[in-house]
Scaffold this active site. Structure first.
Site, PDB file in Angstrom:
ATOM      1  N   ASP A 172     -13.075  -1.083   0.166  1.00 13.07           N
ATOM      2  CA  ASP A 172     -12.480  -0.441   1.344  1.00 13.07           C
ATOM      3  C   ASP A 172     -13.216   0.871   1.624  1.00 13.07           C
ATOM      4  O   ASP A 172     -12.625   1.836   2.132  1.00 13.07           O
ATOM      5  CB  ASP A 172     -10.977  -0.209   1.138  1.00 13.07           C
ATOM      6  N   HIS A 207      -6.041  -5.622   0.681  1.00  4.70           N
ATOM      7  CA  HIS A 207      -5.707  -4.551  -0.283  1.00  4.70           C
ATOM      8  C   HIS A 207      -4.211  -4.562  -0.637  1.00  4.70           C
ATOM      9  O   HIS A 207      -3.433  -3.703  -0.255  1.00  4.70           O
ATOM     10  CB  HIS A 207      -6.185  -3.175   0.159  1.00  4.70           C
ATOM     11  N   GLU A 266     -10.249  -5.598  10.510  1.00  5.31           N
ATOM     12  CA  GLU A 266      -9.022  -5.068   9.921  1.00  5.31           C
ATOM     13  C   GLU A 266      -8.250  -4.405  11.062  1.00  5.31           C
ATOM     14  O   GLU A 266      -8.304  -3.205  11.260  1.00  5.31           O
ATOM     15  CB  GLU A 266      -9.309  -4.080   8.798  1.00  5.31           C
ATOM     16  N   HIS A 299      -1.513  -4.672   6.126  1.00  6.39           N
ATOM     17  CA  HIS A 299      -0.893  -3.619   6.946  1.00  6.39           C
ATOM     18  C   HIS A 299       0.368  -4.174   7.591  1.00  6.39           C
ATOM     19  O   HIS A 299       0.505  -4.230   8.808  1.00  6.39           O
ATOM     20  CB  HIS A 299      -1.876  -3.113   7.993  1.00  6.39           C
ATOM     21  N   GLY A 355      -8.420   3.975  -8.860  1.00  7.77           N
ATOM     22  CA  GLY A 355      -7.529   4.893  -9.548  1.00  7.77           C
ATOM     23  C   GLY A 355      -6.666   5.722  -8.622  1.00  7.77           C
ATOM     24  O   GLY A 355      -5.798   6.463  -9.099  1.00  7.77           O
ATOM     25  N   HIS A 356      -6.895   5.631  -7.318  1.00 11.23           N
ATOM     26  CA  HIS A 356      -6.096   6.366  -6.337  1.00 11.23           C
ATOM     27  C   HIS A 356      -5.202   5.410  -5.543  1.00 11.23           C
ATOM     28  O   HIS A 356      -4.014   5.677  -5.370  1.00 11.23           O
ATOM     29  CB  HIS A 356      -7.000   7.141  -5.383  1.00 11.23           C
ATOM     30  N   HIS A 357      -5.792   4.319  -5.080  1.00 11.40           N
ATOM     31  CA  HIS A 357      -4.993   3.322  -4.364  1.00 11.40           C
ATOM     32  C   HIS A 357      -4.041   2.601  -5.306  1.00 11.40           C
ATOM     33  O   HIS A 357      -2.929   2.240  -4.910  1.00 11.40           O
ATOM     34  CB  HIS A 357      -5.912   2.295  -3.687  1.00 11.40           C
ATOM     35  N   GLY A 388      -9.249   4.689   3.627  1.00 12.20           N
ATOM     36  CA  GLY A 388     -10.325   4.000   2.938  1.00 12.20           C
ATOM     37  C   GLY A 388     -10.608   4.684   1.613  1.00 12.20           C
ATOM     38  O   GLY A 388      -9.766   5.391   1.048  1.00 12.20           O
ATOM     39  N   GLY A 442      -0.663  -0.322   2.206  1.00 14.16           N
ATOM     40  CA  GLY A 442      -0.386  -0.691   3.594  1.00 14.16           C
ATOM     41  C   GLY A 442       0.632  -1.810   3.698  1.00 14.16           C
ATOM     42  O   GLY A 442       0.564  -2.625   4.619  1.00 14.16           O
TER      43      GLY A 442
END
Length: 372
Positions: free
Chosen positions: A267, A209, A124, A188, A242-244, A303, A213
């Site tokens: 991640d 993801h 990555e 990203h 639940g955060h990303h 992460g 990014g």
């Protein structure tokens, strides 16, 4: 060889109640819903749910250990931690770093690839966007260099590389990766919709993801997110913590692309499974508060502390069926990496499986036909 019975077996298309399966020489050799044959080594699973072992194609560490430094002992610890949470196949994800560190880590992990501890490496970085680098170290970001990439691939074990397609030389790098049998991923990135389309045309088949990014969606400039979601040949990674992603975003995206193109990933970094506190990711200080990892300076999400069993529960909680969630956690990522022998509970596949209770918590894990 064991015969597992009295189970709810989740196949790629349905849930088989009161089902049984036979395991021989590391493979699933029979699967049925009639009365199981009696054997001396029956294993009664007590009506619990059996899913294919999870396939995590994006993991930086866990259990207090990291993949990012090239330490083989730490890598084994991290892999064992995730195995206890149902992940039977994973990639060790490195982060943006000097070429020398990447080469040293790749060399150090070759024995782990050979013995199946990890399924390969995921780079990555470092060929990522400065504007969308997130928790990647900006000091080491650079344009793709074909000689550098070829030298790293020559070391063996590299399975996937994430690239921002707007960087100079990115399309040639993607073509090189594909020609060498390595999965090219887009991530990203601050690229336009058209630039991502060109990367897909060049051979990119994974979105790293997705939503995170990346330049956000605008109705007059759709950017990378819609380009990836709308590309039939691209598998889209989603971090279901639940955060990303808001649960509504996760559900919408999974419904939009279908379970056959949606892959749950963690991640995860070293703090997964650990208490809040201070950690490191690729040489940068990370503070974990209430289970959320962020750079100590700047506050970018760094992460996650997610495990694949928790990601599966989150997906089901967001409204996805257990069949679709299992495909997203195992079948789809296995196909994205080119592992036709695993990722689903069907006859002839490798006997990698996870047994979950009524709360979808892990009770047992089987790897290559053996309970761990």
């Amino acid at each position: 060889m064991p015969l597992l019975h009295n189970a709810r077996v989740v196949t790629p298309t349905e849930v088989l109640d009161r089902a049984w399966l036979r395991v021989e020489d590391g493979l699933i050799t029979e699967l049925g819903t009639d009365a199981p044959p009696s054997t001396a080594d029956d294993v009664d699973l007590g009506g619990h749910t059996v899913l294919p072992g999870f396939v995590d194609i994006h993991t930086h560490g866990g259990g207090g250990a990291t993949f990012t430094t090239g330490d083989a002992d730490q890598a084994r610890t991290a892999a064992a931690f995730h195995r206890r949470h149902g992940t039977t196949t994973l990639l060790a994800s490195l982060v943006t770093a000097p070429a020398e560190l990447m080469a040293a880590a790749t060399t150090a992990y070759r024995p782990l690839v050979a013995d199946g501890t990890i399924a390969g490496l995921h780079y990555e970085g470092p060929y990522l966007s400065q504007a969308r680098c997130g928790a990647q170290n900006p000091a080491y970001l650079r344009d793709p260099d074909l000689d550098e990439i070829s030298g790293l691939l020559d070391l063996g074990g590299v399975r996937m590389v994430t690239i921002a397609p707007e960087r100079d030389g990115a399309l040639d790098a993607i073509r090189l990766l594909v020609a060498r049998g390595v999965v090219a991923a887009v991530g990203h990135t601050d690229a336009s919709y058209e630039q991502v389309g060109a990367a897909i045309e060049a051979g990119a088949t994974v979105g790293t993801h997705v939503f995170n990014g990346m330049r956000p969606i605008h109705h007059r400039e759709p950017g990378p997110i819609l380009a990836l979601l709308d590309a039939p040949g691209v598998t889209c990674e989603f971090i279901a913590d639940g955060h990303h992603l808001h649960d509504g975003t996760l559900a919408f995206a999974a419904h939009a692309v279908g379970a056959g193109r949606a892959a749950l990933v963690t991640d995860a970094m070293a703090a997964a499974g650990m208490s809040d506190g201070e950690y490191d990711l690729g040489g940068q200080a990370v503070t974990v508060t209430d289970g959320v990892a962020r750079l100590s300076v700047g506050g970018s999400i760094a992460g996650s502390t997610l495990t694949m069993d928790a990601a599966l529960r989150r997906a089901v909680g967001a409204g996805l069926s257990i069949v679709d969630a299992a495909r997203m956690a195992a079948t789809t990522p296995a196909a994205a990496l080119g592992f036709p022998d695993r990722g689903e509970l069907t006859v002839g596949k490798r006997a990698d499986l996870v047994v979950l209770d009524e709360f979808l918590a892990v009770r047992r894990v089987m790897l290559d036909g053996a309970f761990q």
